[in-house]
Scaffold this motif. Sequence first.
Motif, mmCIF file in Angstrom:
data_model
loop_
_atom_site.group_PDB
_atom_site.id
_atom_site.type_symbol
_atom_site.label_atom_id
_atom_site.label_comp_id
_atom_site.label_asym_id
_atom_site.label_seq_id
_atom_site.Cartn_x
_atom_site.Cartn_y
_atom_site.Cartn_z
ATOM 1 N N ASP A 102 56.862 157.422 66.219
ATOM 2 C CA ASP A 102 56.509 156.470 65.169
ATOM 3 C C ASP A 102 56.914 156.951 63.775
ATOM 4 O O ASP A 102 56.101 156.964 62.853
ATOM 5 N N LEU A 103 58.193 157.354 63.649
ATOM 6 C CA LEU A 103 58.647 157.931 62.384
ATOM 7 C C LEU A 103 58.869 156.889 61.298
ATOM 8 O O LEU A 103 59.343 155.785 61.555
ATOM 9 N N THR A 104 58.537 157.289 60.106
ATOM 10 C CA THR A 104 58.826 156.549 58.888
ATOM 11 C C THR A 104 59.249 157.603 57.879
ATOM 12 O O THR A 104 59.478 158.749 58.270
ATOM 13 N N PHE A 105 59.380 157.265 56.617
ATOM 14 C CA PHE A 105 59.624 158.355 55.689
ATOM 15 C C PHE A 105 58.594 158.363 54.586
ATOM 16 O O PHE A 105 57.953 157.353 54.292
ATOM 17 N N ASP A 106 58.369 159.549 54.041
ATOM 18 C CA ASP A 106 57.335 159.773 53.054
ATOM 19 C C ASP A 106 57.940 160.336 51.781
ATOM 20 O O ASP A 106 58.794 161.219 51.839
ATOM 21 N N HIS A 107 57.485 159.833 50.646
ATOM 22 C CA HIS A 107 57.841 160.416 49.360
ATOM 23 C C HIS A 107 56.896 161.598 49.142
ATOM 24 O O HIS A 107 55.675 161.412 49.101
ATOM 25 N N ILE A 108 57.436 162.800 49.038
ATOM 26 C CA ILE A 108 56.602 163.992 48.848
ATOM 27 C C ILE A 108 55.753 163.817 47.584
ATOM 28 O O ILE A 108 54.534 163.940 47.621
ATOM 29 N N ILE A 109 56.400 163.544 46.472
ATOM 30 C CA ILE A 109 55.700 163.136 45.248
ATOM 31 C C ILE A 109 55.736 161.611 45.273
ATOM 32 O O ILE A 109 56.815 161.011 45.213
ATOM 33 N N PRO A 110 54.586 160.960 45.395
ATOM 34 C CA PRO A 110 54.578 159.493 45.510
ATOM 35 C C PRO A 110 55.293 158.816 44.343
ATOM 36 O O PRO A 110 55.297 159.333 43.221
ATOM 37 N N ARG A 111 55.892 157.679 44.643
ATOM 38 C CA ARG A 111 56.608 156.935 43.608
ATOM 39 C C ARG A 111 55.678 156.573 42.453
ATOM 40 O O ARG A 111 56.090 156.572 41.299
ATOM 41 N N SER A 112 54.414 156.300 42.768
ATOM 42 C CA SER A 112 53.466 155.938 41.712
ATOM 43 C C SER A 112 53.181 157.105 40.766
ATOM 44 O O SER A 112 52.671 156.896 39.664
ATOM 45 N N LYS A 113 53.527 158.314 41.193
ATOM 46 C CA LYS A 113 53.326 159.509 40.358
ATOM 47 C C LYS A 113 54.661 160.040 39.830
ATOM 48 O O LYS A 113 54.779 161.199 39.477
ATOM 49 N N GLY A 114 55.691 159.165 39.853
ATOM 50 C CA GLY A 114 56.985 159.531 39.284
ATOM 51 C C GLY A 114 57.997 160.062 40.285
ATOM 52 O O GLY A 114 59.108 160.428 39.905
ATOM 53 N N GLY A 115 57.634 160.106 41.554
ATOM 54 C CA GLY A 115 58.566 160.595 42.584
ATOM 55 C C GLY A 115 59.718 159.626 42.791
ATOM 56 O O GLY A 115 59.534 158.406 42.745
ATOM 57 N N GLN A 116 60.894 160.162 42.996
ATOM 58 C CA GLN A 116 62.098 159.347 43.193
ATOM 59 C C GLN A 116 62.422 159.228 44.688
ATOM 60 O O GLN A 116 61.982 160.050 45.494
ATOM 61 N N THR A 117 63.201 158.229 45.031
ATOM 62 C CA THR A 117 63.682 158.066 46.408
ATOM 63 C C THR A 117 65.009 158.797 46.502
ATOM 64 O O THR A 117 66.075 158.199 46.356
ATOM 65 N N THR A 118 64.930 160.108 46.710
ATOM 66 C CA THR A 118 66.106 160.980 46.774
ATOM 67 C C THR A 118 65.962 161.930 47.960
ATOM 68 O O THR A 118 64.868 162.097 48.522
ATOM 69 N N TRP A 119 67.068 162.574 48.313
ATOM 70 C CA TRP A 119 67.052 163.580 49.372
ATOM 71 C C TRP A 119 65.962 164.620 49.134
ATOM 72 O O TRP A 119 65.304 165.066 50.063
ATOM 73 N N GLU A 120 65.797 165.030 47.879
ATOM 74 C CA GLU A 120 64.900 166.134 47.544
ATOM 75 C C GLU A 120 63.433 165.719 47.504
ATOM 76 O O GLU A 120 62.554 166.582 47.373
#
Length: 185
Positions: A102-120
Motif C-alpha cells: 500500500d505504498l504512497t509517498f510522504d513529504h518528509i517536511i510537510p508542504r504546509s511547513k514549507g516542504g517542497q515536492t523534490t527528490w530530497e
Amino acid sequence: MNAHVSQGSWPVLVLNADFRPLSYYPLSLWSWQDAIKAVFLDRVNIVAHYDQAVRSPTLEMQLPSVVSLKSFVKPTTHPAFTRFNVFLRDRFNCQYCGSPEDLTFDHIIPRSKGGQTTWENVVAACSPCNLRKGNLTPAQAKMFPRQSAFAPTVHQLHRNGRLFPPNYLHDSWLDYLYWDTELDP
C-alpha cells in the motif's frame, strides 16, 4: 515505447545500438507487431528470434525476440521525478517501517511547513505510516526515514531495477541483461 506485454504475446527486448537495454525497470519491451514494423522501417536489427513465425500471402518471418536500434539513443543523465521512480529509488519499501504494501509517498517536511515536492524531501511510505506521520515533521512524529532522501542517478535506478526482475524473461534475452553480474567460470 514500453508496451505492457504478457508471456503469450511474444514480447521483444529492445537494445540500444550499444546492445544494452534501453531501460531495466520497466524492462524495455515492445510488442512483436511494433518490432516487425521497426524492422520494415529499417530502424532496428534483429539480434535473436523466437521459433514462432508470422505469415502473409507473400512473406514468412520468424518473430524477433531481441532487436537493437540502428541509431544510438543517448540515455538520460537525470531521471524524471515521478512517483514510480521514488518507489524504485526506495526499493518499493516504506521508508518508515519497511513494508512493501500500500505504498504512497510522504513529504518528509510537510508542504504546509514549507516542504517542497523534490527528490530530497519525498520518500516512499505505506499508507498507515503516512497517516500516522500526518502533517508532522520527523522530529514531531518521532518517525525518521530509514535512508536520507536523495536525487538518484540513472545508474542507481537501474541497479535497483535489477533487484526486481520481470515475471517473464526469455532465454534469448539473458545475454543482454545484467552485464555487471559475475560470470560463471
